[in-house]
Scaffold this motif. Structure first.
Motif, PDB file in Angstrom:
ATOM      1  N   ILE A  59       0.849  -1.200   0.000  1.00  0.00           N
ATOM      2  CA  ILE A  59       0.000   0.000   0.000  1.00  0.00           C
ATOM      3  C   ILE A  59       0.885   1.251   0.000  1.00  0.00           C
ATOM      4  O   ILE A  59       0.614   2.223  -0.709  1.00  0.00           O
ATOM      5  N   SER A  60       1.975   1.206   0.781  1.00  0.00           N
ATOM      6  CA  SER A  60       2.910   2.341   0.808  1.00  0.00           C
ATOM      7  C   SER A  60       3.545   2.566  -0.556  1.00  0.00           C
ATOM      8  O   SER A  60       3.743   3.712  -0.987  1.00  0.00           O
ATOM      9  N   GLU A  61       3.856   1.474  -1.250  1.00  0.00           N
ATOM     10  CA  GLU A  61       4.438   1.598  -2.593  1.00  0.00           C
ATOM     11  C   GLU A  61       3.430   2.199  -3.570  1.00  0.00           C
ATOM     12  O   GLU A  61       3.783   3.040  -4.404  1.00  0.00           O
ATOM     13  N   LEU A  62       2.165   1.784  -3.471  1.00  0.00           N
ATOM     14  CA  LEU A  62       1.115   2.355  -4.325  1.00  0.00           C
ATOM     15  C   LEU A  62       0.932   3.838  -4.032  1.00  0.00           C
ATOM     16  O   LEU A  62       0.643   4.634  -4.930  1.00  0.00           O
ATOM     17  N   ASP A  63       1.099   4.198  -2.758  1.00  0.00           N
ATOM     18  CA  ASP A  63       1.010   5.598  -2.349  1.00  0.00           C
ATOM     19  C   ASP A  63       2.135   6.413  -2.994  1.00  0.00           C
ATOM     20  O   ASP A  63       1.917   7.510  -3.522  1.00  0.00           O
ATOM     21  N   MET A  64       3.365   5.846  -2.987  1.00  0.00           N
ATOM     22  CA  MET A  64       4.506   6.541  -3.590  1.00  0.00           C
ATOM     23  C   MET A  64       4.311   6.729  -5.089  1.00  0.00           C
ATOM     24  O   MET A  64       4.789   7.690  -5.683  1.00  0.00           O
ATOM     25  N   LEU A  65       3.597   5.796  -5.720  1.00  0.00           N
ATOM     26  CA  LEU A  65       3.338   5.885  -7.158  1.00  0.00           C
ATOM     27  C   LEU A  65       2.190   6.836  -7.477  1.00  0.00           C
ATOM     28  O   LEU A  65       1.914   7.119  -8.642  1.00  0.00           O
ATOM     29  N   GLY A  66       1.488   7.302  -6.428  1.00  0.00           N
ATOM     30  CA  GLY A  66       0.383   8.237  -6.631  1.00  0.00           C
ATOM     31  C   GLY A  66      -0.924   7.579  -7.027  1.00  0.00           C
ATOM     32  O   GLY A  66      -1.874   8.260  -7.420  1.00  0.00           O
ATOM     33  N   ILE A  67      -0.996   6.249  -6.900  1.00  0.00           N
ATOM     34  CA  ILE A  67      -2.207   5.526  -7.285  1.00  0.00           C
ATOM     35  C   ILE A  67      -3.225   5.536  -6.149  1.00  0.00           C
ATOM     36  O   ILE A  67      -4.433   5.539  -6.373  1.00  0.00           O
ATOM     37  N   VAL A  68      -2.739   5.504  -4.922  1.00  0.00           N
ATOM     38  CA  VAL A  68      -3.603   5.655  -3.746  1.00  0.00           C
ATOM     39  C   VAL A  68      -2.991   6.720  -2.843  1.00  0.00           C
ATOM     40  O   VAL A  68      -1.825   7.098  -2.997  1.00  0.00           O
ATOM     41  N   HIS A  69      -3.787   7.181  -1.902  1.00  0.00           N
ATOM     42  CA  HIS A  69      -3.281   8.109  -0.884  1.00  0.00           C
ATOM     43  C   HIS A  69      -3.424   7.419   0.468  1.00  0.00           C
ATOM     44  O   HIS A  69      -4.531   7.032   0.865  1.00  0.00           O
ATOM     45  N   ALA A  70      -2.309   7.228   1.164  1.00  0.00           N
ATOM     46  CA  ALA A  70      -2.324   6.520   2.449  1.00  0.00           C
ATOM     47  C   ALA A  70      -1.672   7.387   3.519  1.00  0.00           C
ATOM     48  O   ALA A  70      -0.592   7.945   3.307  1.00  0.00           O
ATOM     49  N   ARG A  71      -2.340   7.504   4.654  1.00  0.00           N
ATOM     50  CA  ARG A  71      -1.769   8.258   5.768  1.00  0.00           C
ATOM     51  C   ARG A  71      -1.891   7.428   7.040  1.00  0.00           C
ATOM     52  O   ARG A  71      -2.875   6.697   7.232  1.00  0.00           O
TER      53      ARG A  71
END
Length: 411
Positions: A353-365
Motif C-alpha cells: 500500500i505504501s508503494e502504491l502511495d509513492m506511485l500516486g495511485i492511492v493516498h495513504a496516511r
C-alpha cells in the motif's frame, strides 16, 4: 507512382531531424557505456575464470529500471564472444523472463540457444519440465565447458511460477561431471531476495551487485554520447539535453526514460515541421509521457500489488471511500481465494500500500490509536481509466461474479 493516401500530407510536412533513430532506442547497446565501467569491471572480474574453465560465482544484479543492468550484461556477452569466438571454453545465454516467464519456456529457450544438433532439439511443447531439464543437463555435460545463463527480469518468472526454475538451474551443477553452470539474475525489485526460499537464496546470491540510479550529470553524458551519432550539428537546442536530464534525474535517474524523452521531443519537432529541437518540445514530450505513465505503472505492477490495488477498488465500490489496512486485507484474502493467488502477510500488504502511495495511485496516511496501535487510512486516487485497465487484467477474470465478504474491521 504511389497512389494518393492519408499519410502523404503528414510525410510532406514532416522534417527529418534524426539521422539515425536506432541510436535513441533504449534497446541499442553503444560501444561505450558511460558511468558503468566500475560495474563492467566488477562483473568481468567475477566471470573471467570461466575462460580458464573454472566456474564463476552466481551473481544477482539489482537496480531500478534504466540503470544499465541489461546493457552491461549484453555488452559483457559480446566481450566474452570476442575472448572465445568459437565458444570452446564458455557459452553465454541470455533470457528475458518478462517475455519467457514459465519454467518450461525458460528451459526451452536455454536449450534452443545451446543445442546445435537438430536431432536433439527439444519440442516447443509436450515434455515435462523434469524431462527437458534432464535432456538439457545431459547435453551441457557433454560439452565440458562453462555455461553462463543470464536471467533478465528474473522476478517476473518468480511472480508467476515461484522459485522452481531457480532451484532447477542453481542445483544443476550437482548433476554435472564435466561442465558447470553459472547463473546471473537481473531484477528491478530490491526486495526480491526476501521472497526466495533459503535453498535458493544461498546459491543465487553468491555475489550481489547493486546498480545505482544515474544522477543528472551522468544522464547528460549518456544523452550527449547518443546525440553525437543521432543528430547533425545545430539540430539540438543548447538547453535540450540538460532539461531532459534534469527532468529524469528528479524522477529517479532512469536512462531509458531520458532517452525516451529526447526521442519523443525529436518526434514532436518533426511532426510540427520544425527545423530544430527546443526545450518547448521537451516540455510537450514530458506532458505526453506523463499522461501514459500511470497506465504503464499499473500494467507492470506485480501480481500481489495488483491484488492489493483491486482490494482497495472493491472497497470503494462497496461504499468505503476511506478505508484502513484491515479492510483492505480482508478483501485481499477473499480475492486471493477467488483467483487462486497465494496470500502474503498483512504487514507485507501494508508495505505494498505504501508503494502504491509513492506511485500516486492511492493516498495513504498513518492514523494512530495510541496504545491500541496504528493503521493506515487509505483513499483511492487512480482515475477511472486506470481502474478499468486493472479490471481487464487476466488476473481478475474470475471476479465477474464478485460478492464482497462480510468484514470485521481490523486495526
Amino acid at each position: 507512382m504511389t497512389e494518393p493516401n492519408i499519410f502523404t500530407q503528414y510525410l510532406d510536412k514532416r522534417n527529418s531531424l534524426v539521422k539515425n533513430k536506432k541510436i535513441l532506442q533504449s534497446s541499442y547497446i553503444p560501444e561505450n557505456l558511460p558511468h558503468r565501467d566500475d560495474k563492467i569491471n566488477e562483473i568481468a572480474e567475477i566471470i573471467a575464470p570461466s575462460l580458464n574453465n573454472d566456474k564463476p560465482s552466481n551473481i544477482l544484479i539489482i537496480g531500478k529500471t534504466g540503470t544499465g543492468k541489461t546493457a552491461v550484461m549484453t555488452y559483457i556477452g559480446k566481450e566474452l564472444k570476442k575472448a572465445d569466438p568459437e565458444e570452446e571454453k564458455c557459452s553465454f545465454i541470455m533470457i528475458n523472463c518478462e517475455i519467457v516467464d514459465t519454467p518450461y519456456g525458460i528451459l526451452y529457450n536455454i536449450a534452443n540457444q545451446i543445442i546445435s544438433d537438430p536431432a536433439r532439439n527439444i519440442p516447443f511443447t509436450g515434455w515435462s519440465s523434469e524431462k527437458i531439464l534432464s535432456e538439457l543437463t545431459s547435453y551441457i555435460d557433454e560439452k565440458n565447458k562453462i555455461f553462463i545463463i543470464v536471467l533478465d527480469e528474473i522476478d517476473r518468472s518468480f511472480q508467476k511460477n515461484g522459485d522452481d526454475i531457480f532451484y532447477y538451474l542453481t542445483s544443476i551443477n550437482d548433476k554435472l561431471q564435466n561442465s558447470t553452470v553459472a547463473i546471473i539474475g537481473i531484477t528491478n525489485n530490491t526486495k526480491f531476495t526476501d521472497f526466495l526460499g533459503p535453498r535458493i537464496k544461498s546459491r543465487l546470491t553468491e555475489e550481489k551487485i547493486v546498480f545505482p540510479p544515474y544522477n543528472v550529470t551522468q544522464l547528460q553524458d549518456i544523452l550527449y554520447d547518443r546525440a553525437k551519432e543521432a543528430f547533425e550539428d545545430g539540430i539540438l537546442g543548447e538547453g535540450v539535453i540538460p532539461y531532459c536530464a534534469a527532468i529524469t534525474a528528479q524522477e529517479g535517474g532512469d536512462a531509458r526514460r531520458a532517452l525516451h524523452l529526447l526521442r519523443m521531443s525529436a518526434d514532436i519537432a518533426e511532426r510540427n515541421g520544425d527545423t530544430s529541437i527546443t526545450e518547448a518540445h521537451v516540455k510537450s514530450a514530458k506532458n505526453k509521457i506523463e499522461m501514459d505513465a500511470v497506465s504503464e505503472v499499473v500494467k507492470t505492477l506485480n501480481a500481489q500489488s495488483k491484488m492489493v490495488l483491486m482490494s482497495i477498488i472493491k472497497n470503494t465500490e462497496d461504499g468505503k471511500n476511506v478505508m484502513i489496512t484491515g479492510d483492505v486485507y480482508s478483501t485481499y484474502k477473499y480475492l486471493c481465494e477467488v483467483t487462486g493467488t497465494s496470500v502474503i502477510t498483512q504487514r507485507r500488504v501494508a508495505d505494498l500500500i505504501s508503494e502504491l502511495d509513492m506511485l500516486g495511485i492511492v493516498h495513504a496516511r498513518v492514523k494512530s490509536f495510541g496504545r491500541a496501535g496504528r493503521t493506515k487510512e487509505i483513499e483511492l486516487s487512480a482515475p477511472m481509466n486506470i481502474i478499468n485497465l486493472l479490471k481487464s487484467d487476466e488476473l481478475f477474470k474470475e471476479l465477474e461474479n464478485y460478492k464482497p465478504p462480510k468484514q470485521t474491521t481490523l486495526i
